[in-house]
Enzyme design. Structure first.
Site, PDB file in Angstrom:
ATOM      1  N   PRO A 222       0.702  -1.302  -0.082  1.00 20.71           N
ATOM      2  CA  PRO A 222       0.125  -0.036   0.024  1.00 20.71           C
ATOM      3  C   PRO A 222       0.926   1.200   0.064  1.00 20.71           C
ATOM      4  O   PRO A 222       1.276   1.733   1.130  1.00 20.71           O
ATOM      5  CB  PRO A 222      -0.632  -0.077   1.402  1.00 20.71           C
ATOM      6  CG  PRO A 222      -0.134  -0.956   2.175  1.00 20.71           C
ATOM      7  CD  PRO A 222       0.679  -1.996   1.411  1.00 20.71           C
ATOM      8  N   ASP A 393       5.579   2.543   2.195  1.00 16.31           N
ATOM      9  CA  ASP A 393       4.810   1.541   2.636  1.00 16.31           C
ATOM     10  C   ASP A 393       4.119   1.654   3.855  1.00 16.31           C
ATOM     11  O   ASP A 393       4.506   1.722   4.969  1.00 16.31           O
ATOM     12  CB  ASP A 393       5.712   0.253   2.726  1.00 16.31           C
ATOM     13  CG  ASP A 393       4.824  -1.025   3.222  1.00 16.31           C
ATOM     14  OD1 ASP A 393       3.701  -0.836   3.361  1.00 16.31           O
ATOM     15  OD2 ASP A 393       5.440  -2.233   3.205  1.00 16.31           O
ATOM     16  N   HIS A 394       2.629   1.966   3.684  1.00 13.25           N
ATOM     17  CA  HIS A 394       1.913   2.519   4.750  1.00 13.25           C
ATOM     18  C   HIS A 394       1.745   1.336   5.997  1.00 13.25           C
ATOM     19  O   HIS A 394       1.535   1.835   6.963  1.00 13.25           O
ATOM     20  CB  HIS A 394       0.480   2.790   4.302  1.00 13.25           C
ATOM     21  CG  HIS A 394      -0.212   4.046   5.158  1.00 13.25           C
ATOM     22  ND1 HIS A 394      -0.010   3.980   6.466  1.00 13.25           N
ATOM     23  CD2 HIS A 394      -1.120   4.853   4.390  1.00 13.25           C
ATOM     24  CE1 HIS A 394      -0.789   4.994   6.720  1.00 13.25           C
ATOM     25  NE2 HIS A 394      -1.443   5.596   5.799  1.00 13.25           N
ATOM     26  N   ARG A 395       2.068   0.094   5.689  1.00 16.92           N
ATOM     27  CA  ARG A 395       2.042  -0.818   6.763  1.00 16.92           C
ATOM     28  C   ARG A 395       3.178  -0.532   7.591  1.00 16.92           C
ATOM     29  O   ARG A 395       2.867  -1.108   8.895  1.00 16.92           O
ATOM     30  CB  ARG A 395       2.134  -2.246   6.065  1.00 16.92           C
ATOM     31  CG  ARG A 395       1.100  -2.710   4.967  1.00 16.92           C
ATOM     32  CD  ARG A 395       1.430  -3.946   4.470  1.00 16.92           C
ATOM     33  NE  ARG A 395       2.798  -3.971   3.605  1.00 16.92           N
ATOM     34  CZ  ARG A 395       3.480  -4.802   2.934  1.00 16.92           C
ATOM     35  NH1 ARG A 395       2.744  -6.087   2.910  1.00 16.92           N
ATOM     36  NH2 ARG A 395       4.487  -4.779   2.417  1.00 16.92           N
ATOM     37  N   ALA A 396       4.126  -0.061   7.339  1.00 14.42           N
ATOM     38  CA  ALA A 396       5.300  -0.075   8.270  1.00 14.42           C
ATOM     39  C   ALA A 396       5.481   1.516   8.643  1.00 14.42           C
ATOM     40  O   ALA A 396       6.145   1.802   9.679  1.00 14.42           O
ATOM     41  CB  ALA A 396       6.470  -0.478   7.515  1.00 14.42           C
TER      42      ALA A 396
END
Length: 421
Positions: A222, A393-396
């Site tokens: 993402p 990376d929006h997850r991180a």
């Protein structure tokens, strides 16, 4: 006792590689740790090292052959050792003195077995895929790999001979009742529409790898982006001063890589990557550098950038560029790091957004530094401005963290003495 040297898994998830060079000839002894051969993966050249001292009794694979992981490529043992039994198991024969001799490769379609069933035709996974796309049957290709195995080069040659650039539906296999395989009529060449002439350039291994990797990244990671503009007049002045005394010529990109280390050091929560179980936070700053080599795009990693002077960064990047052009990058050169830098400013690009290189969590896209109007203390003036776009990376990494990191980066570029402190 004789042993087999097999193809190791030279890169995570790899299934095959090209044996590009033998470094130790037959009947030559070597010590533990000696590089015996070079395997070429999609992006790097990897040396296969000996686990123990021995002698190369027989090379089973020629240079340029595509080999799968686990495939035997050489017989190792003591000088004069009889290895005929081992070679027989591999489909090779031995001369009267016990040395190995390969059986001749097939020069035509595989013959049928005596019971009327077709002999199995061996081919690498990539070769099978290429044949399927080109609409060519296995039996139409002469394999030049070990024991007649069909490899990529054989398929490329067959496609060139058949003049079939466009994929076609694979032809039906011959039925078991036929004593010999009978080739089906070749599909007609697809003529382009009027005025739409074209030339098809076969994909290289590295181009296929880039396409696959970036497609997965864009589909599964993402992405979001944040943008800032930095004034770099002071940076350019410092670069000029450094190059007057530096043993290696320093580029603006080298200083940007050093600024990334400053930002990662001051905002350590951005020096992470996402894994399924946890965020992996790194102690050192390892930065990937996108290099457009003669063989394709590669992103080798400069390690411990927070400890390096700009001149040391310059030497490493230039060394990577030379190795990339020569196809001599090692797999470990391409692994690691949490961020990469991609600079198209040298091509005059104003700004752009790059795609993250997994498993890294961010990539900094650098545009061209150009003069522009800015307001300083209420007055209009001209300054050299550099466009920066950070894809994350929006997850991180969350938005506020990304913005904070980019702010530190801009401060480091606008106060460049921090890069040499």
């Amino acid at each position: 006792m004789a042993t087999l040297l097999r193809v190791p898994e030279v890169a995570t998830g790899s299934t095959e590689a090209v044996l590009s060079e033998w470094l130790v000839p037959e009947n030559e002894a070597f010590d533990a740790g000696t590089a015996l051969a070079v395997l070429e993966t999609d992006k790097a050249a990897v040396e296969v090292e000996a686990e123990a001292g021995s002698t190369v009794l027989r090379q089973l694979v020629d240079r340029g052959t595509t080999v799968e992981v686990g495939t035997p490529i050489a017989v190792l043992g003591a000088v004069g050792e009889d290895v005929s039994g081992l070679l027989a198991e591999l489909g090779a024969s031995a001369s009267p003195n016990g040395s190995a001799q390969s059986e001749p490769a097939r020069s035509g379609p595989a013959p049928a077995a005596s019971n009327g069933s077709r002999e199995r035709i061996f081919a690498s996974p990539l070769a099978r895929k290429m044949l399927k796309e080109a609409g060519i049957g296995l039996e139409e290709v002469a394999g030049t790999g070990p024991n007649g195995r069909i490899v990529r080069k054989d398929v490329a040659d067959a496609i060139a001979r058949a003049d079939r650039p466009a994929p076609a539906t694979p032809q039906p296999e011959p039925t078991p009742a036929r004593e010999m395989p009978v080739a089906e009529p070749a599909p007609a060449r697809r003529e382009p529409a009027a005025g739409a002439a074209f030339t098809e350039i076969p994909h290289t291994r590295i181009r296929r790898a880039i396409a696959s990797r970036l497609t997965v990244s864009k589909q599964t990671v993402p992405h979001f982006s944040v943008r800032r503009t930095a004034r770099i007049d002071a940076l350019l002045a410092l670069r000029k001063q450094l190059n007057e005394v530096s043993p290696a010529r320093i580029s603006v990109n080298d200083l940007i890589i050093r600024a990334v280390a400053v930002a990662h050091t001051e905002v350590p929560d951005a020096n992470v990557i996402w894994t399924e179980d946890a965020l992996r936070k790194y102690d050192s700053v390892d930065v990937g550098v996108a290099i457009a080599s003669e063989r394709g795009l590669v992103t080798p990693v400069v390690r411990g950038v927070e400890k390096l002077a700009p001149s040391a960064i310059s030497r490493q990047v230039k060394g990577f560029a030379t190795q990339a052009d020569e196809g001599k990058l090692k797999q470990q050169d391409l692994e690691g790091g949490s961020i990469a830098v991609s600079n198209l400013g040298m091509y005059g690009v104003d700004d752009f957004t790059a795609i993250i290189n997994p498993p890294q969590s961010s990539i900094l896209a650098v545009g061209a530094g150009k003069p522009g109007a800015v307001v300083e203390d209420g007055e209009l003036t001209v300054a050299t401005q550099l466009a920066l776009t950070l894809a994350v990376d929006h997850r991180a990494i969350d938005g506020a963290l990304a913005a904070s990191w980019l702010g530190v980066l801009v401060d480091a570029l606008e106060q460049p003495l921090r890069l040499v402190a």
